[in-house]
Design an enzyme around this catalytic site. Sequence first.
Site, short mmCIF file in Angstrom:
data_model
loop_
_atom_site.label_atom_id
_atom_site.label_comp_id
_atom_site.label_asym_id
_atom_site.label_seq_id
_atom_site.Cartn_x
_atom_site.Cartn_y
_atom_site.Cartn_z
N ARG A 137 -3.76 12.54 -7.23
CA ARG A 137 -3.18 11.13 -7.36
C ARG A 137 -3.40 10.04 -6.35
O ARG A 137 -3.79 8.95 -6.61
CB ARG A 137 -1.75 11.33 -7.37
CG ARG A 137 -1.19 11.99 -9.03
CD ARG A 137 0.38 12.53 -8.80
NE ARG A 137 0.63 13.13 -10.06
CZ ARG A 137 1.68 13.70 -10.35
NH1 ARG A 137 2.62 13.72 -9.34
NH2 ARG A 137 1.91 14.08 -11.63
N ARG A 175 -12.40 15.56 -6.34
CA ARG A 175 -11.12 15.24 -7.10
C ARG A 175 -11.30 15.81 -8.43
O ARG A 175 -10.26 16.71 -8.86
CB ARG A 175 -10.84 14.00 -7.24
CG ARG A 175 -9.69 13.30 -8.15
CD ARG A 175 -9.52 12.16 -8.43
NE ARG A 175 -10.75 11.60 -9.30
CZ ARG A 175 -10.97 10.46 -9.69
NH1 ARG A 175 -10.46 9.24 -9.22
NH2 ARG A 175 -12.02 10.38 -10.62
N SER A 229 -3.50 -12.85 20.75
CA SER A 229 -3.24 -12.16 21.89
C SER A 229 -2.14 -12.78 22.68
O SER A 229 -1.71 -13.86 22.45
CB SER A 229 -4.43 -12.49 23.27
OG SER A 229 -4.15 -12.08 24.40
N LYS A 258 -8.18 -16.06 21.88
CA LYS A 258 -8.69 -14.95 21.52
C LYS A 258 -8.24 -15.17 19.83
O LYS A 258 -7.11 -15.51 19.37
CB LYS A 258 -8.12 -13.80 21.91
CG LYS A 258 -8.79 -13.46 23.50
CD LYS A 258 -8.24 -12.08 23.84
CE LYS A 258 -8.88 -11.21 23.14
NZ LYS A 258 -8.69 -9.89 23.57
N ASN A 306 -8.72 -11.95 17.54
CA ASN A 306 -9.32 -10.45 17.44
C ASN A 306 -9.30 -10.10 15.89
O ASN A 306 -8.62 -10.42 14.98
CB ASN A 306 -7.90 -9.76 18.02
CG ASN A 306 -7.86 -9.67 19.36
OD1 ASN A 306 -8.86 -10.10 20.31
ND2 ASN A 306 -6.46 -9.84 19.95
N ARG A 312 -1.77 35.89 2.74
CA ARG A 312 -1.17 34.49 2.77
C ARG A 312 -1.03 34.44 4.35
O ARG A 312 -0.68 35.40 4.84
CB ARG A 312 0.10 34.43 1.96
CG ARG A 312 1.18 33.38 2.56
CD ARG A 312 2.33 33.20 1.58
NE ARG A 312 2.14 33.20 0.11
CZ ARG A 312 2.32 34.38 -0.79
NH1 ARG A 312 3.12 35.18 -0.40
NH2 ARG A 312 1.99 34.06 -2.01
#
Length: 394
Positions: free
Chosen positions: A127, A191, A283, A289, A291, A322
């Site tokens: 899923r 999948r 920033s 800045k 970013n 196991r």
Amino acid sequence: MATDSTSTSKATARPSSSTSDVLLGAIFARGRVAAAVSDAAFVQAMLDVEVAHARATLPAPAAEAVAAVAVAERFDLEALAQEAARHATPVIGLVAALREQSGEDGVHRGLTSQDVVDTGLMLMAQRALSVLSDDAAAAADATALLAETHRTTPILARTLMQPAQPTSFGLKAAGWLVALDDAGAELTRVRDAVLAAQVGGAVGNRAALADDADAGARVAAAIAAELGLVDPILPWHGDRRRAAQLAAALGVLAGTAAKIAADVVLLAQGEVAEVRDGVAGGSSAMAHKANPVAAISARACAARVPGLVATMLSVMDGEHERAAGGWQAEWETLRELLRSTGAAVAWLRELLERLEVDAPRMEANLVAVLGDAAAPRPDTGPLIDRALAAHRAR
């Protein structure tokens, strides 16, 4: 003082995942995969396994009585967590609660905890991969658009972090595209062809599942068909290749996302300024800045993945039928692998769909390094066309 210390100890003794999800979840649990691997989603997957088993082994009215109450929201996750810690498995408490709510003693009869956990993890992963594949495909589509739009946009190639020769930004994007398409295709293969139901009973011989081997095989096939999972040749209690293959495919996709994000981080440097991350952040100390938030976050999420893949590979040598500890180590590792890869790809999708390309700056940087008499600029169109044709054919 003693009272304060005790109070603090009690407050911090139990880690709160919900608190972490609130503070940093928007970074490290980005996109829809996080919900697909949540506690409730895992519980629901295990309940769906029990329903599939009930429908394969119980009379129809009894099976539907089980199905009617097999809804995760009806179950107390805190109580299940306590039982999971008590038994080192989440199944014992879940089965007891399901029997109580349904009134059917036949619930889980013939199965073992590993059947429910392994099949539940495979179902949950299936899923989650459907959601993850959507983001990967959208990221690839955005990359294809960049490749087509900038098929003739010149850019200076860099090798070993040094200026190299002219190429095109379209070809760089086409390289990203092929990598994304191939990594996504492998995840789809895993999948559809690797994720399998695990129905073996106590030690993998299905002795308690049915009167004979053929009947046991039919029950196992019915459970796999109900859940849409592969029906394997044999129960795979001690054979951990399927979980490892899933981990490896996630690792390759996360690495692909990280490579693209790293390229963007470098191209977005102020001194280079050839692209801009459309998800720009500020920033706390430097107002000038911007970013590259999406690229940084994609790299941060992807950076967590290789260690998780290594953990999945390291527990393949479980003891006998196991493993004692190795099997248990897979559970949360796999969920975090899905969550981190999903977040990396969700960030990458945002990055590529909003990426701003500064073609004049690319040209200026190329000329500044190589001069007006730069080396001939090769026609990268045929290579780009090959990548786009392969993308459209998928």
